[in-house]
Design a protein around this motif. Structure first.
Motif, short mmCIF file in Angstrom:
data_model
loop_
_atom_site.label_atom_id
_atom_site.label_comp_id
_atom_site.label_asym_id
_atom_site.label_seq_id
_atom_site.Cartn_x
_atom_site.Cartn_y
_atom_site.Cartn_z
N ALA A 2 8.97 6.85 4.05
CA ALA A 2 7.82 7.39 4.77
C ALA A 2 6.52 6.88 4.17
CB ALA A 2 7.84 8.91 4.71
N CYS A 3 6.57 6.35 2.97
CA CYS A 3 5.39 5.82 2.29
C CYS A 3 4.80 4.66 3.13
CB CYS A 3 5.80 5.32 0.89
SG CYS A 3 4.42 4.86 -0.16
N SER A 4 3.57 4.61 3.41
CA SER A 4 2.45 5.30 2.75
C SER A 4 1.92 6.49 3.53
CB SER A 4 1.32 4.29 2.58
OG SER A 4 0.99 3.74 3.87
N SER A 13 2.12 -1.93 4.42
CA SER A 13 2.50 -0.58 3.98
C SER A 13 3.90 -0.63 3.38
CB SER A 13 2.47 0.37 5.18
OG SER A 13 2.96 1.65 4.82
N HIS A 14 4.16 0.28 2.42
CA HIS A 14 5.45 0.30 1.72
C HIS A 14 6.62 0.30 2.70
CE1 HIS A 14 8.14 2.47 -1.52
NE2 HIS A 14 8.75 1.43 -0.96
N ASN A 15 6.48 1.03 3.80
CA ASN A 15 7.61 1.13 4.73
C ASN A 15 7.92 -0.21 5.40
OD1 ASN A 15 5.06 1.68 6.32
ND2 ASN A 15 6.54 1.54 8.01
N ILE A 36 0.85 -1.20 0.00
CA ILE A 36 0.00 0.00 0.00
C ILE A 36 0.89 1.25 0.00
CG2 ILE A 36 -1.89 1.20 1.15
CD1 ILE A 36 -2.58 -1.65 0.20
N HIS A 37 0.54 2.22 -0.86
CA HIS A 37 1.37 3.43 -1.06
C HIS A 37 0.51 4.70 -1.06
CE1 HIS A 37 4.64 0.81 -2.80
NE2 HIS A 37 3.57 0.05 -3.06
N HIS A 38 1.18 5.83 -0.84
CA HIS A 38 0.60 7.13 -1.22
C HIS A 38 1.51 7.70 -2.29
CE1 HIS A 38 3.07 9.94 1.73
NE2 HIS A 38 3.83 9.03 1.17
N TYR A 70 8.67 -1.61 -10.19
CA TYR A 70 9.61 -1.09 -9.19
C TYR A 70 8.79 -0.32 -8.14
CZ TYR A 70 13.22 -2.12 -12.65
OH TYR A 70 14.06 -2.76 -13.54
N SER A 71 8.18 -1.02 -7.26
CA SER A 71 7.23 -0.35 -6.35
C SER A 71 7.67 -0.32 -4.90
CB SER A 71 5.85 -1.01 -6.44
OG SER A 71 5.94 -2.39 -6.07
N VAL A 72 8.44 -1.30 -4.43
CA VAL A 72 8.78 -1.31 -2.99
C VAL A 72 10.28 -1.18 -2.73
CG1 VAL A 72 6.71 -2.55 -2.28
CG2 VAL A 72 8.77 -3.83 -2.93
ZN LIG Z 1 5.35 3.60 -1.82
#
Ligand SMILES: [Zn+2]
Length: 328
Positions: free
Chosen positions: A159-161, A151-153, A41-43, A96-98
């Motif tokens: 800091a995402c999400s 969450s991405h972090n 999950i991201h912002h 390339y998301s995480v």
């Molecule tokens: Zn992210």
């Protein structure tokens, strides 16, 4: 709750957001669907306006991803402020998301906004819940399920999400916890789009207060003029009873200077022979007394002058108090 999933928009046909495999790393980013073991999950870390063009926003973000990460937008799903779900990439393409080796095994869902500062909208959380529930319960072909929503972090240092979203993702372990975290929370950004939205009834009109109308403006020609009253002639008065005007007030008659009683009595006394005798005695008596004082201060010329002045003064006073008596 609105069925966001049923209204999801497929943007996989947008070749900028989802480049065809032939131009994507030599066409090599495929994966098998059973490799998917997590849902990240991201912002997007950009301020979310109340009203904006979602697809234009994704094109702008994709431009940044082209230059930093790789071709196309690096999320499989986007969710905008009104809960609109967009599928951007097929799940069979890894992205390339995480920022870790888990890029290959995760699918990425990104919500519009910067949740370090903003709150996810209620629509976004509801749509996210529906999408996660679908992925976790309707896709037995891949192993990821409720505890794999992260969450991405949780994948790499970032800091995402955003604090306001990741604190809702962390507790999700099953459907119940997901509902607790994502449903019935936050504010709708566009409540008018929600089913059953009631148009607020306008408040009843305020009781009409009669407005005082101004007096009609009367044309000058019709303005009644006050009747002309003949001037009253001044009353005739006798000349000796005429009241003088203030400006013609006669100057007050000169008054005789008043003499205090005590001075008059002194004058009367010294007017008598007795009085003049007393003055003479005083004058002749003071002079020897002062001369006597001068005897002890012979060098004092001022004292001599004072004695002479005193004698002269006494004689002058005596004459002044007896103006009718010739000076001897
Ligand atoms: Zn992210």
């Amino acid at each position: 709750m609105k069925n966001y999933l049923a209204e999801a928009i497929d943007l996989t046909g947008d070749s900028y957001l989802n480049p065809v495999p032939a131009v994507y790393d030599n066409g090599q980013h495929p994966r098998n669907i059973n490799q998917i073991t997590s849902i990240s999950i991201h912002h997007d870390a950009s301020f979310r306006e109340h009203d904006y063009d979602s697809v234009a926003r994704y094109h702008s973000e994709a431009a940044g991803h082209y230059s930093r990460l790789g071709p196309g937008l690096q999320y499989h799903y986007k969710i905008d402020n009104v809960g609109q779900i967009f599928q951007i990439r097929p799940l069979t393409t890894w992205l390339y998301s995480v920022g870790s080796f888990e890029n290959v095994t995760t699918m990425a869902i990104c919500l519009d906004g910067n949740f370090e500062f903003q709150q996810p909208t209620r629509e976004q959380l509801e749509a996210l819940y529906q999408l996660i529930e679908n992925l976790c319960t309707q896709h037995p072909e891949f192993p990821a399920t409720w505890p794999d929503v992260r969450s991405h972090n949780d994948f790499s240092a970032t800091a995402c999400s955003g604090a306001n979203l990741r604190d809702r993702i962390l507790p999700i372990q099953d459907q119940v916890s997901a509902q607790a975290q994502l449903l019935n929370v936050g504010e709708y950004d566009w409540p008018t789009y929600q089913p059953g939205y009631q148009v607020p009834t306008p408040p009843p009109p305020a009781v009409a207060v009669p407005v005082k109308t101004p007096d009609p403006i009367v044309p000058a020609s019709t303005v009644p003029t006050p009747p002309v009253v003949p001037a009253t002639p001044p009353p005739i008065v006798e000349p000796d009873k005429q009241t003088p005007c203030a400006s013609e007030a006669p100057s007050p008659a000169p008054t005789q200077p008043t003499t205090p009683n005590w001075m008059q009595q002194l004058r009367d006394f010294f007017g008598t022979t007795q009085g003049r005798t007393v003055l003479g005695v005083l004058a002749t008596g003071i002079a020897p007394a002062l001369m006597y004082l001068q005897h002890f201060q012979t060098d004092n010329a001022l004292l001599a002058a004072a004695v002479l002045a005193a004698v002269t003064l006494l004689n002058t006073v005596k004459d002044a108090l007896n103006p009718n008596v010739p000076n001897k």
